[in-house]
Design a protein around this motif. Sequence first.
Motif, short mmCIF file in Angstrom:
data_model
loop_
_atom_site.label_atom_id
_atom_site.label_comp_id
_atom_site.label_asym_id
_atom_site.label_seq_id
_atom_site.Cartn_x
_atom_site.Cartn_y
_atom_site.Cartn_z
N ALA A 121 0.82 -1.21 0.00
CA ALA A 121 0.00 0.00 0.00
C ALA A 121 0.85 1.26 0.00
O ALA A 121 0.41 2.31 -0.48
CB ALA A 121 -0.93 0.00 1.21
N VAL A 122 2.07 1.18 0.53
CA VAL A 122 2.91 2.38 0.64
C VAL A 122 3.28 2.93 -0.74
O VAL A 122 3.04 4.12 -1.02
CB VAL A 122 4.16 2.11 1.50
CG1 VAL A 122 5.06 3.34 1.53
CG2 VAL A 122 3.75 1.70 2.90
N PRO A 123 3.88 2.13 -1.65
CA PRO A 123 4.16 2.68 -2.98
C PRO A 123 2.89 3.04 -3.75
O PRO A 123 2.90 3.99 -4.54
CB PRO A 123 4.94 1.56 -3.68
CG PRO A 123 4.63 0.31 -2.92
CD PRO A 123 4.42 0.76 -1.51
N ALA A 124 1.81 2.28 -3.50
CA ALA A 124 0.55 2.62 -4.18
C ALA A 124 0.07 4.00 -3.73
O ALA A 124 -0.37 4.82 -4.56
CB ALA A 124 -0.51 1.56 -3.88
N ALA A 142 -4.92 -3.34 -0.98
CA ALA A 142 -3.81 -3.95 -0.25
C ALA A 142 -4.07 -3.91 1.26
O ALA A 142 -3.79 -4.88 1.98
CB ALA A 142 -2.51 -3.22 -0.57
N ILE A 143 -4.60 -2.81 1.75
CA ILE A 143 -4.88 -2.68 3.18
C ILE A 143 -5.93 -3.70 3.62
O ILE A 143 -5.77 -4.39 4.63
CB ILE A 143 -5.35 -1.24 3.50
CG1 ILE A 143 -4.17 -0.26 3.37
CG2 ILE A 143 -5.95 -1.16 4.90
CD1 ILE A 143 -4.58 1.19 3.43
N ARG A 188 -0.28 7.67 -5.69
CA ARG A 188 -1.68 8.12 -5.67
C ARG A 188 -2.62 7.11 -6.33
O ARG A 188 -3.66 7.49 -6.90
CB ARG A 188 -1.82 9.50 -6.32
CG ARG A 188 -0.93 10.55 -5.66
CD ARG A 188 -1.22 11.94 -6.16
NE ARG A 188 -0.33 12.93 -5.54
CZ ARG A 188 -0.44 14.24 -5.67
NH1 ARG A 188 -1.42 14.74 -6.42
NH2 ARG A 188 0.41 15.06 -5.08
N LEU A 189 -2.29 5.86 -6.21
CA LEU A 189 -3.17 4.78 -6.66
C LEU A 189 -3.98 4.32 -5.45
O LEU A 189 -3.76 3.24 -4.90
CB LEU A 189 -2.32 3.64 -7.24
CG LEU A 189 -1.42 4.00 -8.42
CD1 LEU A 189 -0.53 2.83 -8.81
CD2 LEU A 189 -2.26 4.47 -9.61
N TYR A 190 -4.93 5.15 -5.08
CA TYR A 190 -5.60 4.95 -3.80
C TYR A 190 -6.49 3.71 -3.79
O TYR A 190 -6.66 3.08 -2.74
CB TYR A 190 -6.41 6.20 -3.45
CG TYR A 190 -5.53 7.41 -3.28
CD1 TYR A 190 -4.67 7.52 -2.20
CD2 TYR A 190 -5.56 8.45 -4.21
CE1 TYR A 190 -3.84 8.63 -2.03
CE2 TYR A 190 -4.74 9.57 -4.06
CZ TYR A 190 -3.88 9.64 -2.98
OH TYR A 190 -3.07 10.74 -2.82
N GLY A 191 -7.05 3.36 -4.93
CA GLY A 191 -7.85 2.14 -5.00
C GLY A 191 -7.02 0.90 -4.74
O GLY A 191 -7.43 -0.01 -4.00
#
Length: 215
Positions: free
Chosen positions: A42-45, A57-58, A49-52
């Motif tokens: 989720a960090v690189p996403a 991932a979260i 700004r790939l929030y979806g």
Amino acid sequence: MLDRFLLPVVRIVLQPAAAALARRGVAADALTCTGFVIGLAAVPALALRLYGWALTAILVSRLFDALDGAVARLAGPTERGAFLDITLDFAFYGSIPLGFALADPAQNALPAALLLAAFMGTGSSFLAFAVIAAKRGMSSEVYPQKGIYYLTGLTEGTETIAALVLMCLFPGSFALFACVFAGACLVTTLTRLRQGWVVFGPASGARGRRTGEGD
């Protein structure tokens, strides 16, 4: 605050999947580590700004986190598993504000730092209480199945996950969510400090091995 109500429901829902994994020899520790790696994605996403993708991932990471406990209860919980689970949980939660700070340093860096500081308060009070509770042979009446003493509070796992989901759904409001949740974490830290002050005071030695958390 909500974990005591939600966790029994989650346990029932995940029981068939956990039983199937246990039959196939899937270890709880493997699920813990896999969930952590997925959560770190989720960090690189977030930074991109790939929030979806970050939200996915979260949520998948937290699903693995729930499954590892269910499998551990079937196979027999271990102290190593409890150690691994709580360590990686705190590392995961601390990594998410970093992702938002990387996405927009100008707007998010300070709120992310505030949230990380608040996480330090809740985490340190939680773990410090657990260490002394173990030394005294205490066990939690609220979460007796946990590998370590789980101290309750306003912000527990359910509230933290809900906050992270909102941040991913409305990234433009991250600063607001981070500041509000940091305030809630401060309340949790203060109430836990009070509990520790009372429970571990000079007059507490004769209280016995079990204690409630609403004292």
